[in-house]
Enzyme design. Sequence first.
Site, PDB file in Angstrom:
ATOM      1  N   ASP A 160       1.202  -1.390  -0.089  1.00  0.00           N
ATOM      2  CA  ASP A 160       0.167   0.001   0.067  1.00  0.00           C
ATOM      3  C   ASP A 160       0.778   1.305   0.348  1.00  0.00           C
ATOM      4  OD1 ASP A 160      -2.598   1.270  -0.337  1.00  0.00           O
ATOM      5  OD2 ASP A 160      -3.612   0.227   1.812  1.00  0.00           O
ATOM      6  N   GLU A 176      -0.967   1.110  -5.033  1.00  0.00           N
ATOM      7  CA  GLU A 176      -0.317   3.333  -4.599  1.00  0.00           C
ATOM      8  C   GLU A 176      -1.727   3.380  -5.122  1.00  0.00           C
ATOM      9  OE1 GLU A 176       1.725   5.999  -7.399  1.00  0.00           O
ATOM     10  OE2 GLU A 176       0.045   4.717  -7.886  1.00  0.00           O
ATOM     11  N   TRP A 177      -3.028   3.482  -6.053  1.00  0.00           N
ATOM     12  CA  TRP A 177      -4.103   4.052  -6.747  1.00  0.00           C
ATOM     13  C   TRP A 177      -3.786   4.608  -7.646  1.00  0.00           C
ATOM     14  CZ3 TRP A 177      -2.708   7.300  -1.192  1.00  0.00           C
ATOM     15  CH2 TRP A 177      -3.212   5.623  -0.269  1.00  0.00           C
ATOM     16  N   GLY A 178      -2.786   4.238  -8.606  1.00  0.00           N
ATOM     17  CA  GLY A 178      -3.031   4.991  -9.740  1.00  0.00           C
ATOM     18  C   GLY A 178      -1.711   6.569  -9.832  1.00  0.00           C
ATOM     19  N   ASP A 189      -9.834   3.790  -3.669  1.00  0.00           N
ATOM     20  CA  ASP A 189     -10.871   2.795  -2.881  1.00  0.00           C
ATOM     21  C   ASP A 189     -11.873   2.442  -3.750  1.00  0.00           C
ATOM     22  OD1 ASP A 189      -7.989   2.255  -1.988  1.00  0.00           O
ATOM     23  OD2 ASP A 189      -9.329   2.187   0.380  1.00  0.00           O
TER      24      ASP A 189
HETATM   25  C1  GLA Z   1      -5.822   1.437   1.751  1.00  0.00           C
HETATM   26  C2  GLA Z   1      -6.224   0.051   0.330  1.00  0.00           C
HETATM   27  C3  GLA Z   1      -7.148  -0.722   0.730  1.00  0.00           C
HETATM   28  C4  GLA Z   1      -7.166  -1.228   1.588  1.00  0.00           C
HETATM   29  C5  GLA Z   1      -6.568  -0.629   2.544  1.00  0.00           C
HETATM   30  C6  GLA Z   1      -6.272  -0.923   4.028  1.00  0.00           C
HETATM   31  O1  GLA Z   1      -7.259   2.171   1.618  1.00  0.00           O
HETATM   32  O2  GLA Z   1      -6.775   0.583  -1.000  1.00  0.00           O
HETATM   33  O3  GLA Z   1      -7.663  -1.518  -0.241  1.00  0.00           O
HETATM   34  O4  GLA Z   1      -6.026  -2.217   1.887  1.00  0.00           O
HETATM   35  O5  GLA Z   1      -5.971   0.890   2.473  1.00  0.00           O
HETATM   36  O6  GLA Z   1      -5.697  -0.382   5.493  1.00  0.00           O
END
Ligand code: GLA
Length: 425
Positions: free
Chosen positions: A186, A219-221, A241
């Site tokens: 993450d 890393e969410w892009g 997410d």
């Molecule tokens: C981030 C990630 C999620 C999850 C949470 C856990 O938000 O994007 O997929 O792993 O952390 O805290």
Amino acid sequence: MAPISRVVRIVIGRAGLQRYLTALLFTALTLGAVSPAIAQEVLDPNPVVGSPAQDPQRNSNGLAQTPPMGWNSWNKFACNVNEKVIRDTADAIASNGMKDAGYQYVVIDDCWHGQRDADGFITADKARFPNGIKALADYIHAKGLKFGIYSDAGAKTCGGRPGSQGHEYQDALQYARWGVDYLKYDWCSTGTRNAEEAYTLMSDALRASGRPILFSMCEWGNAKPWLWAAKVGNLWRTTGDITARWEGKHGYSLGITTIVDFNEPLWPYAGPGHWNDPDMLEVGNGDLTPAEYRSHFALWSLMAAPLIAGNDVATMSQQTRDILLNRDVIAVNQDAAGVQGHRVWKQGDLEVWSKPLADGGRAVILWNRGTQPASITADWGMLGYPRSLKLNARDLWAHKELGQKAGSYAATVGAHDVVMITLRS
Ligand code: GLA
């Protein structure tokens, strides 16, 4: 000199080291503390940091030739994970048909961690995992499944547990000792860290551990990992997410259709061993309608997304099971060509999507994003076929051969629903 420079290079990266040395030498030159000839010699990268041949091999690790399939604890259990939840889930996957359908990885997400021990090695939360992680991994392996775990490139995970920053090689070694097969990594508490360097560091550490560990980058892009991560990770999140909502932004989380629209244009970057990850499945994990869950699963499958279930698979309904275990749809996801399907036609709420298959066929989705049933036509021209071609159609939700079609295929599609077919000669 050489070993120290290698350690420094591992920590700050080759480019970082070079910049650092340049700045240092420039200061020394200015102060007259070093002659220009010596400075030149030191600035030559080869004697200082070792020959490029000594760089870690950054070939693909050979894993995830098709999108990984499995289950992850986060969407349903969030921080409420423990040994029993994970064992019950592994039991269910091994016995309810999921394993036979291809679901393989059982992944504990955030909040399994205890503190680091006196030597800096990470331990599990003893109250939640009294038998430790190695015993849990052994249990999962004995079921013929694989085991995954979660960490973070920062000092702390998103759930506030210890992250891997500064402990990357040590953590990779610990995971290998425990029998970990999959690491989700993450991006919380990373401050100004450079994503490419941080993920490459852990990727190298996993390789150095000697155990094949699939690397899932979360890393969410933000830093556009699709542009640089094909040989760093096996999958990379392309968005924030997911949440079990049909559309829109809900705080940091995104609904299904919103994620689809982010992930779709990235299709050229996916392929065997390196996939765009539009986040884990919400099928059976909220209040969406059966049509909406079908759309979610069909689109994730056609986009060659990892199929990581996020619901409670030990107690799921028959309706949820029928979606997650639809082998016709899963076969599209797992097709050997590894092409990410994408949108080929759109008019308002009506869309046609296509995924070329290894045998020359196509998987096709007619998607109705609207709230009223509508007729949608997939014309062979949209799919890159001559209109004269006769193709055998199969309905992947009805599990029914539809016979030969020429030129186009049309169907009425319900609100928020899909019709999904394959076309083959
Ligand atoms: C981030 C990630 C999620 C999850 C949470 C856990 O938000 O994007 O997929 O792993 O952390 O805290």
